[in-house]
Motif scaffolding. Structure first.
Motif, short mmCIF file in Angstrom:
data_model
loop_
_atom_site.label_atom_id
_atom_site.label_comp_id
_atom_site.label_asym_id
_atom_site.label_seq_id
_atom_site.Cartn_x
_atom_site.Cartn_y
_atom_site.Cartn_z
N GLN A 77 18.49 -1.10 -2.40
CA GLN A 77 18.03 -0.13 -3.50
C GLN A 77 16.58 -0.08 -3.27
N ASN A 78 15.93 1.21 -3.15
CA ASN A 78 14.44 1.29 -3.07
C ASN A 78 13.82 0.67 -1.84
N PHE A 79 14.80 0.14 -0.85
CA PHE A 79 14.09 -0.39 0.34
C PHE A 79 13.39 0.54 1.18
N SER A 80 12.28 -0.12 1.46
CA SER A 80 11.29 0.72 2.19
C SER A 80 11.99 1.30 3.76
N ALA A 81 12.96 0.98 4.21
CA ALA A 81 13.70 1.53 5.26
C ALA A 81 14.35 2.95 5.05
N GLY B 250 20.37 9.76 0.16
CA GLY B 250 21.95 9.29 0.29
C GLY B 250 22.04 7.69 0.64
N MET B 251 21.16 7.10 0.01
CA MET B 251 20.97 5.65 0.13
C MET B 251 22.24 4.90 -0.64
N ASN B 252 22.71 5.52 -1.80
CA ASN B 252 23.69 4.84 -2.25
C ASN B 252 25.05 4.83 -1.70
N ILE B 253 25.11 6.18 -0.89
CA ILE B 253 26.45 6.12 -0.04
C ILE B 253 26.44 5.35 1.07
N ALA B 254 25.13 5.20 1.92
CA ALA B 254 24.88 4.61 3.13
C ALA B 254 24.99 2.98 2.75
N GLU B 255 24.52 2.61 1.56
CA GLU B 255 24.60 1.18 1.28
C GLU B 255 26.05 0.64 1.15
N ARG B 256 26.81 1.45 0.52
CA ARG B 256 28.30 1.05 0.32
C ARG B 256 28.99 1.18 1.74
N SER B 257 28.76 2.21 2.65
CA SER B 257 29.21 2.02 3.93
C SER B 257 28.86 0.96 4.80
N LEU B 258 27.52 0.39 4.67
CA LEU B 258 27.15 -0.69 5.53
C LEU B 258 27.53 -1.81 4.97
N ASN B 259 27.80 -1.93 3.94
CA ASN B 259 28.32 -3.25 3.53
C ASN B 259 29.50 -3.62 3.79
N GLU C 152 18.60 -6.96 6.64
CA GLU C 152 17.65 -7.41 7.86
C GLU C 152 17.95 -6.58 9.09
N VAL C 153 19.07 -5.95 9.24
CA VAL C 153 19.18 -5.23 10.31
C VAL C 153 18.04 -3.92 10.22
N LEU C 154 18.34 -3.23 8.81
CA LEU C 154 17.56 -2.38 8.58
C LEU C 154 15.99 -2.56 8.88
N ARG C 155 15.45 -3.77 8.21
CA ARG C 155 14.09 -4.10 8.62
C ARG C 155 13.74 -4.38 10.13
N TRP C 156 14.45 -5.14 10.55
CA TRP C 156 14.65 -5.48 12.04
C TRP C 156 14.32 -4.38 12.93
N ARG C 157 15.15 -3.42 12.84
CA ARG C 157 15.41 -2.08 13.72
C ARG C 157 15.49 -1.09 12.52
N PRO C 158 14.50 -0.71 12.11
CA PRO C 158 14.58 0.41 11.03
C PRO C 158 14.90 1.79 11.90
N ILE D 294 0.86 -1.28 0.08
CA ILE D 294 -0.10 0.10 -0.08
C ILE D 294 1.06 1.29 0.02
N ALA D 295 1.81 1.31 0.70
CA ALA D 295 2.85 2.29 0.78
C ALA D 295 3.36 2.80 -0.47
N ASN D 296 3.65 1.69 -1.32
CA ASN D 296 4.35 1.99 -2.58
C ASN D 296 3.23 2.43 -3.72
N GLU D 297 2.36 1.79 -3.52
CA GLU D 297 1.23 2.15 -4.69
C GLU D 297 0.72 3.70 -4.18
N LEU D 298 0.79 4.13 -3.01
CA LEU D 298 0.48 5.37 -2.72
C LEU D 298 1.63 6.35 -2.93
N LEU D 299 2.78 6.22 -2.44
CA LEU D 299 3.59 7.11 -2.10
C LEU D 299 4.84 6.97 -3.23
N ARG D 300 4.82 5.89 -4.03
CA ARG D 300 5.75 5.99 -5.26
C ARG D 300 4.85 5.97 -6.26
#
Length: 544
Positions: A454-458, A468-477, A355-361, A88-94
Motif C-alpha cells: 500500500q502506497n509503495f513507491s513502485a 489498480g494497486m489493491n487488485i495487483a497486490e492480491r494477485s501477486l500475493n 522486494e521484487v517490485l523494489r529490485w526490478r520496478p 523527496i518524491a513523497n514530500e513533493l508528489l504526495r
C-alpha cells in the motif's frame, strides 16, 4: 533539389527551435532560492542529446550520483527535475499533490493519439478527477476483495498450465493478468489467451507504452511540428489511425455490455457499474470507455511483468526460494494450495512480492508529474511547468560501466529511489529480509499486516498512484504463494540467465529467458490438476 515537403518541414523545425529557445530562458528565481544543478547541456537543445533513447532512467541515476538527489535537465527549453530518494518524491508528489499532480501534454501520446481521453495522460483538472472517482469506486479495497474468487480461479488455471507448458510462461502470465482484468472490466471470459478482443486490448497497452516513451516522436521535442498539415506529417496520420483503433475497441466493448444490460443479461462488471451511475460520474461514453480501458492498461501489463521478475529472482537467488518453500509448507501443509486466508500468516511471501517490485520496478522510469505553480523546496526553485521525474532505478548502467575495469575497482551508484542505500542497505541484492527484520530501516510490524505494498513507491506517488494497486497486490500475493507451494524454479543447466535484460518503455519486464519450472512433488502436481479440473466448470463471479 530538396522536395517541397522537406523544405516546409525544415522551416517549421527551425521556427520551433527559435520559439523554444526564446521561451527557454531562465525564469526569475525568488530571493534566497536557487535552481538545482545538473549536467550543462548544449546551446538550444540543452540536455536533449545526452539522454539515451531507451532506458533513460539508467542515465538519470548516473547523473544523480554526480549532482545529488535532485538535479535539473533542460530539454529544448523545457524544465525537468529528477528526484532520486523516496523521501523527496513523497514530500513533493504526495504532500504537495495539489501542485505536482498534472501531466505535460506531449503532442503525440496525449493530444493526437489519446485526444484528451486517457486518464494516465490527462492534466490535473475536473475531467481527471471525475475519471479518478470512477476508478476509486471500482478498485477500492472493499471492491478488490470481492474480486478474489476470480483471482483464485485464474491462478488455478495458471498453475495447471505452467506445469504442463513451462516454456510458455510469458503467455501464461499475460493470460492470467488479462483474463482477470477483462472479466472485471467487461464480463468477458478468456480461455486460451488468443481471443481477438484480448489481443487487441494488449496491443493497445503495448502501443501506449511505445508512443508515450520519452523521445519516441520528434513532435514531442519540437511541438511546433503540430502545425504541419496531415499530408506533411506522417505522425499525425499514424496517431489518427491508432486513436480510431483504440476508441473503436473501447467503445465496442462498452456498447456490448450496454446491449446486454438492455436485455437484462449483463453480469456485474466495471462497465455495468459505470453505466448504472453514468450521470453521477459525469462522464461521456467515450470518457468512461477510456477510464475502464485505462484500468486494463494499468492491470494487465504490470502484474505479468512483476511475475516475470519474480521468476528471474528465483533463478538468481535460489536460497530465498527455499525459504519460501519452508514458509508455505509450514503454514499450509501438503494437502491444499494456499488461499487468501493464508496471506496474513505468510510474511515472507509478501516480503518477496515487495522486494521484487523494489529490485526490478515495473515502472522503472515512471511517468513524470508536471508542476502547475512556481514552488520552492529546500531552497530550490521549480518554475511552473517543471516536469518532476521520480527515478526508481537502476543497476545495469553501473554494470555496463564496470565492464573493462579490473577486479578491485569499486564504483558506488546509490542515487535512485529503489537504490537508496540509506533506506535499502546493499540495494543491488534481492533481500526480502529488509522488510522482515528490525535491523533494517524498512521494517514495520505487526508482520500479519506488514510488509504490504500500500502506497509503495513502485506504484507511483500521491494523487497519481496506480489505481489498480489493491487488485495487483492480491494477485501477486496469491500467485507467489501458490507458485512457491507447487513449483520449483531453477536455472537450466548450461544456459545463462541474464542479470538484467529488460524491455524498454515506461513499463518494463525481462526479455524472455530460459529456465526450468517443475512441480515440487508428484502429489502437489496432482492437487494442482485436481483443483483445476474440479473447479474450471464453475463461474468464479456467479452471484456477485
Amino acid at each position: 533539389m530538396p522536395s517541397p515537403i522537406l523544405v516546409v518541414a525544415a522551416l517549421f523545425l527551425v521556427a520551433g527551435l527559435l520559439v523554444q529557445r526564446s521561451f527557454g530562458k531562465q525564469q526569475r528565481v525568488p530571493k534566497g532560492a536557487r535552481t538545482p544543478s545538473g549536467p550543462p547541456g548544449k546551446p538550444i537543445v540543452g540536455n536533449l542529446l545526452d539522454i539515451p533513447p531507451v532506458q533513460s532512467w539508467l542515465q538519470f541515476k548516473a547523473w544523480a550520483d554526480t549532482y545529488g538527489p535532485i538535479f535539473r535537465l533542460n530539454i529544448m527549453g523545457r524544465n525537468h527535475v529528477v528526484v532520486s530518494t523516496e523521501k523527496i518524491a513523497n514530500e513533493l508528489l504526495r504532500e504537495r499533490g495539489n501542485l505536482y499532480s498534472s501531466r505535460e501534454q506531449l503532442p503525440m501520446a496525449a493530444k493526437l493519439m489519446s485526444r484528451d481521453l486517457r486518464p494516465l495522460l490527462l492534466p490535473y483538472g475536473d475531467l481527471w478527477r471525475r475519471g479518478r472517482k470512477l476508478m476509486h469506486v471500482l478498485t477500492m479495497p472493499t471492491a478488490a476483495t470481492s474480486y478474489q474468487p476470480l483471482q483464485v480461479y485464474e491462478s488455478e488455471r495458471l498453475l495447471f498450465d505452467l506445469l504442463r507448458s513451462p516454456d510458455e510462461y510469458e503467455k501464461l502470465f499475460e493470460r492470467y493478468a488479462g483474463a482477470v482484468i477483462i472479466r472485471l472490466a467487461y464480463a468477458k471470459t478468456i480461455e486460451t489467451g488468443d481471443e481477438p478482443y484480448l489481443r487487441d486490448v494488449l496491443s493497445v497497452v503495448h502501443t501506449v507504452e511505445r508512443v508515450a516513451s520519452p523521445g519516441a516522436y520528434l513532435v514531442d521535442t519540437f511541438p511546433s511540428l503540430m502545425y504541419l498539415p496531415s499530408w506533411l506529417a506522417p505522425f499525425k496520420r499514424e496517431a489518427a489511425r491508432l486513436h480510431d483503433f483504440e476508441l473503436t475497441l473501447f467503445r465496442g466493448l462498452l456498447d456490448e455490455v450496454r446491449e446486454k444490460v438492455n436485455q437484462g443479461k449483463a453480469p456485474k462488471c466495471f462497465t455495468t457499474t459505470f453505466l448504472d451511475k453514468q450521470a453521477e460520474f459525469g462522464l461521456s461514453d467515450n470518457e468512461g470507455a477510456y477510464v475502464i480501458g485505462t484500468l486494463f492498461e494499468a492491470g494487465a501489463g504490470t502484474t505479468a511483468a512483476a511475475m516475470l521478475s519474480f521468476c528471474l529472482a528465483m533463478c538468481h537467488y535460489p536460497d530465498w526460494q527455499d525459504e519460501l518453500h519452508k514458509e508455505v509448507d509450514r503454514v499450509v501443509g501438503d494437502e491444499r494450495m494456499p488461499s487468501f486466508d493464508d496471506v496474513p500468516d505468510l510474511p515472507l511471501v509478501r516480503a518477496v512480492v515487495k522486494e521484487v517490485l523494489r529490485w526490478r520496478p515495473v515502472t522503472a522510469g515512471g511517468v513524470p508529474h508536471e508542476l502547475i505553480k512556481d514552488d520552492v523546496y529546500d531552497g530550490l526553485f521549480f518554475p511552473a511547468g517543471t516536469n518532476v521525474h521520480a527515478n526508481q532505478w537502476s543497476v545495469s548502467f553501473a554494470l555496463t560501466l564496470l565492464k573493462g575495469f579490473q577486479l578491485g575497482h569499486e564504483l558506488t551508484f546509490r542515487r535512485a529511489i529503489h537504490r537508496d542505500s540509506e533506506l535499502y542497505p546493499d540495494p543491488e541484492s534481492f533481500n526480502p529480509s529488509r522488510w522482515l527484520k528490525p535491523e533494517f530501516p524498512t521494517y514495520r510490524e505487526p508482520l500479519d499486516k506488514y510488509p504490504n505494498i500500500q502506497n509503495f513507491s513502485a506504484f507511483g506517488f500521491g494523487r497519481r498512484i496506480c489505481p489498480g494497486m489493491n487488485i495487483a497486490e492480491r494477485s501477486l500475493n496469491l500467485l507467489v504463494a501458490r507458485m512457491a507451494w507447487a513449483t520449483k524454479i531453477s536455472k537450466r543447466p548450461g544456459v545463462d540467465v541474464p542479470w538484467y535484460d529488460y524491455t524498454s518503455g515506461f513499463n518494463v519486464q525481462p526479455k524472455k529467458f530460459a529456465f526450468d519450472l517443475k512441480a515440487r512433488t508428484p502429489s502437489k502436481a496432482k492437487i494442482v490438476e485436481h483443483t483445476w479440473l474440479e473447479g474450471k466448470a464453475r463461474d468464479p463471479l456467479a452471484g456477485s
